[in-house]
Design a protein around this motif. Structure first.
Motif, PDB file in Angstrom:
ATOM      1  N   MET A   1      27.505 -83.293 117.597  1.00 60.92           N
ATOM      2  CA  MET A   1      28.571 -83.428 116.633  1.00 60.92           C
ATOM      3  C   MET A   1      29.191 -82.072 116.388  1.00 60.92           C
ATOM      4  O   MET A   1      28.539 -81.040 116.559  1.00 60.92           O
ATOM      5  N   LYS A   2      30.459 -82.073 115.985  1.00 56.21           N
ATOM      6  CA  LYS A   2      31.169 -80.840 115.699  1.00 56.21           C
ATOM      7  C   LYS A   2      31.017 -80.523 114.210  1.00 56.21           C
ATOM      8  O   LYS A   2      31.195 -81.383 113.361  1.00 56.21           O
TER       9      LYS A   2
ATOM     10  N   THR B   1      29.227 -69.928 107.489  1.00 56.70           N
ATOM     11  CA  THR B   1      28.310 -68.797 107.550  1.00 56.70           C
ATOM     12  C   THR B   1      28.973 -67.659 108.314  1.00 56.70           C
ATOM     13  O   THR B   1      29.962 -67.858 109.018  1.00 56.70           O
ATOM     14  N   ASP B   2      28.437 -66.471 108.161  1.00 55.35           N
ATOM     15  CA  ASP B   2      28.989 -65.312 108.850  1.00 55.35           C
ATOM     16  C   ASP B   2      27.852 -64.582 109.538  1.00 55.35           C
ATOM     17  O   ASP B   2      27.001 -64.025 108.846  1.00 55.35           O
ATOM     18  N   PRO B   3      27.773 -64.611 110.871  1.00 58.16           N
ATOM     19  CA  PRO B   3      28.671 -65.304 111.785  1.00 58.16           C
ATOM     20  C   PRO B   3      28.446 -66.816 111.748  1.00 58.16           C
ATOM     21  O   PRO B   3      27.390 -67.280 111.335  1.00 58.16           O
ATOM     22  N   ARG B   4      29.449 -67.556 112.170  1.00 60.71           N
ATOM     23  CA  ARG B   4      29.447 -69.013 111.997  1.00 60.71           C
ATOM     24  C   ARG B   4      28.265 -69.708 112.660  1.00 60.71           C
ATOM     25  O   ARG B   4      27.792 -70.723 112.182  1.00 60.71           O
TER      26      ARG B   4
ATOM     27  N   PRO C   1      27.987 -72.387 119.607  1.00 56.79           N
ATOM     28  CA  PRO C   1      29.396 -72.252 119.218  1.00 56.79           C
ATOM     29  C   PRO C   1      30.301 -72.897 120.267  1.00 56.79           C
ATOM     30  O   PRO C   1      29.994 -72.880 121.459  1.00 56.79           O
ATOM     31  N   GLN C   2      31.401 -73.475 119.792  1.00 57.06           N
ATOM     32  CA  GLN C   2      32.421 -74.010 120.692  1.00 57.06           C
ATOM     33  C   GLN C   2      33.766 -73.827 120.007  1.00 57.06           C
ATOM     34  O   GLN C   2      34.066 -74.534 119.038  1.00 57.06           O
ATOM     35  N   GLY C   3      34.562 -72.874 120.463  1.00 57.42           N
ATOM     36  CA  GLY C   3      35.825 -72.560 119.803  1.00 57.42           C
ATOM     37  C   GLY C   3      35.558 -72.050 118.404  1.00 57.42           C
ATOM     38  O   GLY C   3      34.710 -71.189 118.195  1.00 57.42           O
ATOM     39  N   LYS C   4      36.254 -72.630 117.407  1.00 62.46           N
ATOM     40  CA  LYS C   4      36.062 -72.223 116.017  1.00 62.46           C
ATOM     41  C   LYS C   4      35.033 -73.093 115.298  1.00 62.46           C
ATOM     42  O   LYS C   4      34.849 -72.965 114.101  1.00 62.46           O
ATOM     43  N   ALA C   5      34.388 -73.951 116.046  1.00 66.70           N
ATOM     44  CA  ALA C   5      33.397 -74.859 115.459  1.00 66.70           C
ATOM     45  C   ALA C   5      32.034 -74.604 116.080  1.00 66.70           C
ATOM     46  O   ALA C   5      31.856 -73.740 116.930  1.00 66.70           O
TER      47      ALA C   5
END
Length: 147
Positions: free
Chosen positions: A1-2, A7-10, A37-41
């Motif tokens: 699921m996306k 969080t930082d880093p995401r 990670p995948q793109g911004k998600a």
């Protein structure tokens, strides 16, 4: 699921397992099996969620973690969740209200203070933010109450 992570880093959201998933008044506990990670998600696989239909059933759910899962903040650093609800007063003792939320602006973070009116105060420690005392429940600011 996306998953969209704050969080930082995401991708750090993947190290906090289990997750508390919440939608409305329903809460579920979910263990993370895998993720990346995948793109911004972030793409995450949860234990017991094995197909697209099961994953789709979690659309609109919020992800939370327990405060105890977070590493201890370094001196002079704070989790936003620790600041929300603190009383805000000026160095002269004027009560401005309580921290309602924080906002990342790019230049610097700001605290949103709700009192007799809303105030947006730059979160610059040593300048506008003079003292933070989480145990006492207050933040002292160098801020004109008329502003």
């Amino acid at each position: 699921m996306k998953v969209f992570s704050f969080t930082d880093p995401r991708e750090n959201i993947l190290i906090y397992s289990p997750w508390l998933l919440k939608k409305g008044s329903e809460i579920r506990l979910a263990d993370i099996v895998n993720g990346k990670p995948q793109g911004k998600a972030i793409i995450a696989q949860l234990e017991g969620v094995n197909d697209r239909d099961q994953a789709a059933s979690f659309i609109g759910w919020d992800v939370f973690i327990r405060h105890e899962q977070l590493p201890e903040a370094a001196d002079g650093e704070y989790y936003w969740s620790d600041l929300i609800g603190l009383k805000v007063e000026t160095i002269e003792g004027d009560q401005l209200g309580i921290v309602d939320s924080l906002l990342e602006t790019g230049a610097n973070d700001v605290i949103i203070v709700q009192g007799e009116r809303e105030r947006v105060i730059p979160f610059i420690q040593g300048q506008t933010i003079i003292n933070i005392d989480v145990e006492a429940g207050r933040i002292i600011v160098d801020w004109d109450p008329a502003f």
